[in-house]
Design a protein around this motif. Sequence first.
Motif, PDB file in Angstrom:
ATOM      1  N   LYS A   3     -96.423  50.472 -36.205  1.00 41.23           N
ATOM      2  CA  LYS A   3     -96.719  49.323 -35.087  1.00 41.23           C
ATOM      3  C   LYS A   3     -95.503  49.801 -34.077  1.00 41.23           C
ATOM      4  O   LYS A   3     -94.194  49.853 -34.576  1.00 41.23           O
ATOM      5  N   VAL A   4     -95.816  49.828 -32.754  1.00 42.93           N
ATOM      6  CA  VAL A   4     -94.717  49.855 -31.803  1.00 42.93           C
ATOM      7  C   VAL A   4     -93.938  48.847 -31.350  1.00 42.93           C
ATOM      8  O   VAL A   4     -94.552  47.635 -30.898  1.00 42.93           O
ATOM      9  N   THR A   5     -92.642  48.404 -31.902  1.00 40.72           N
ATOM     10  CA  THR A   5     -91.771  47.211 -31.861  1.00 40.72           C
ATOM     11  C   THR A   5     -90.789  47.882 -30.958  1.00 40.72           C
ATOM     12  O   THR A   5     -90.444  48.727 -30.759  1.00 40.72           O
ATOM     13  N   ARG A   6     -90.154  46.578 -30.580  1.00 41.60           N
ATOM     14  CA  ARG A   6     -88.821  46.925 -29.643  1.00 41.60           C
ATOM     15  C   ARG A   6     -87.721  47.498 -30.477  1.00 41.60           C
ATOM     16  O   ARG A   6     -86.943  48.514 -30.102  1.00 41.60           O
ATOM     17  N   ALA A  12     -85.683  55.062 -30.888  1.00 45.28           N
ATOM     18  CA  ALA A  12     -86.325  56.352 -30.082  1.00 45.28           C
ATOM     19  C   ALA A  12     -85.302  56.702 -29.120  1.00 45.28           C
ATOM     20  O   ALA A  12     -84.874  57.633 -28.817  1.00 45.28           O
ATOM     21  N   ALA A  13     -85.032  55.551 -28.118  1.00 50.57           N
ATOM     22  CA  ALA A  13     -84.054  55.583 -27.094  1.00 50.57           C
ATOM     23  C   ALA A  13     -82.879  56.228 -27.433  1.00 50.57           C
ATOM     24  O   ALA A  13     -82.259  56.987 -26.804  1.00 50.57           O
ATOM     25  N   GLN A  24     -86.523  46.643 -19.311  1.00 48.69           N
ATOM     26  CA  GLN A  24     -87.189  48.035 -19.394  1.00 48.69           C
ATOM     27  C   GLN A  24     -87.937  47.915 -20.687  1.00 48.69           C
ATOM     28  O   GLN A  24     -89.046  48.705 -20.892  1.00 48.69           O
ATOM     29  N   TYR A  25     -87.296  47.542 -21.721  1.00 42.61           N
ATOM     30  CA  TYR A  25     -87.787  47.595 -23.176  1.00 42.61           C
ATOM     31  C   TYR A  25     -89.039  46.656 -23.226  1.00 42.61           C
ATOM     32  O   TYR A  25     -90.078  47.178 -23.769  1.00 42.61           O
ATOM     33  N   ALA A  26     -88.792  45.567 -22.625  1.00 43.60           N
ATOM     34  CA  ALA A  26     -90.170  44.808 -22.310  1.00 43.60           C
ATOM     35  C   ALA A  26     -91.266  45.389 -21.671  1.00 43.60           C
ATOM     36  O   ALA A  26     -92.442  45.332 -21.950  1.00 43.60           O
ATOM     37  N   GLU A  29     -92.707  48.321 -24.021  1.00 41.39           N
ATOM     38  CA  GLU A  29     -93.495  47.443 -25.019  1.00 41.39           C
ATOM     39  C   GLU A  29     -95.000  47.112 -24.476  1.00 41.39           C
ATOM     40  O   GLU A  29     -95.834  47.260 -25.241  1.00 41.39           O
ATOM     41  N   ALA A  30     -94.954  46.644 -23.366  1.00 45.13           N
ATOM     42  CA  ALA A  30     -96.298  45.972 -22.747  1.00 45.13           C
ATOM     43  C   ALA A  30     -96.978  47.032 -22.374  1.00 45.13           C
ATOM     44  O   ALA A  30     -98.203  47.257 -22.727  1.00 45.13           O
ATOM     45  N   GLU A  31     -96.433  48.322 -22.137  1.00 45.67           N
ATOM     46  CA  GLU A  31     -97.246  49.533 -21.688  1.00 45.67           C
ATOM     47  C   GLU A  31     -97.869  50.042 -22.884  1.00 45.67           C
ATOM     48  O   GLU A  31     -98.959  50.570 -22.921  1.00 45.67           O
ATOM     49  N   PHE A  32     -97.098  50.028 -24.165  1.00 45.84           N
ATOM     50  CA  PHE A  32     -97.582  50.562 -25.413  1.00 45.84           C
ATOM     51  C   PHE A  32     -98.621  49.684 -25.930  1.00 45.84           C
ATOM     52  O   PHE A  32     -99.349  50.110 -26.452  1.00 45.84           O
TER      53      PHE A  32
END
Length: 98
Positions: A3-6, A12-13, A24-26, A29-32
């Motif tokens: 699962k892609v979490t913050r 990763a960043a 930007q993280y938010a 996360e929405a894009e993912f």
Amino acid sequence: MQKVTRSLLKKAAHNIMLDMTEEQYALLEAEFTILLAQMDLIGHIVGIDDVAPMTFPFDETTEWMREDIPSSPTSAADILKNAGFVEDHQIKVPKVVG
């Protein structure tokens, strides 16, 4: 699939030495979330496993490529004659890294 979490995005960043704001993280996360939903929809298409994956959307041929015909190399004198500054048969260029 993980699962892609913050926290995963931050890790990763960090691994690629990228610094981002919480906004930007938010957004990322929405894009993912959207991307993973689209991938899930594609995965439910009937017969999708019977189709070979594509790396390019069009058939690409390379029949137009020229023959590799060996030729004599250009002499160092011809190459260096237009250089601004030559030292020991090498072209000197400005320093670009501090």
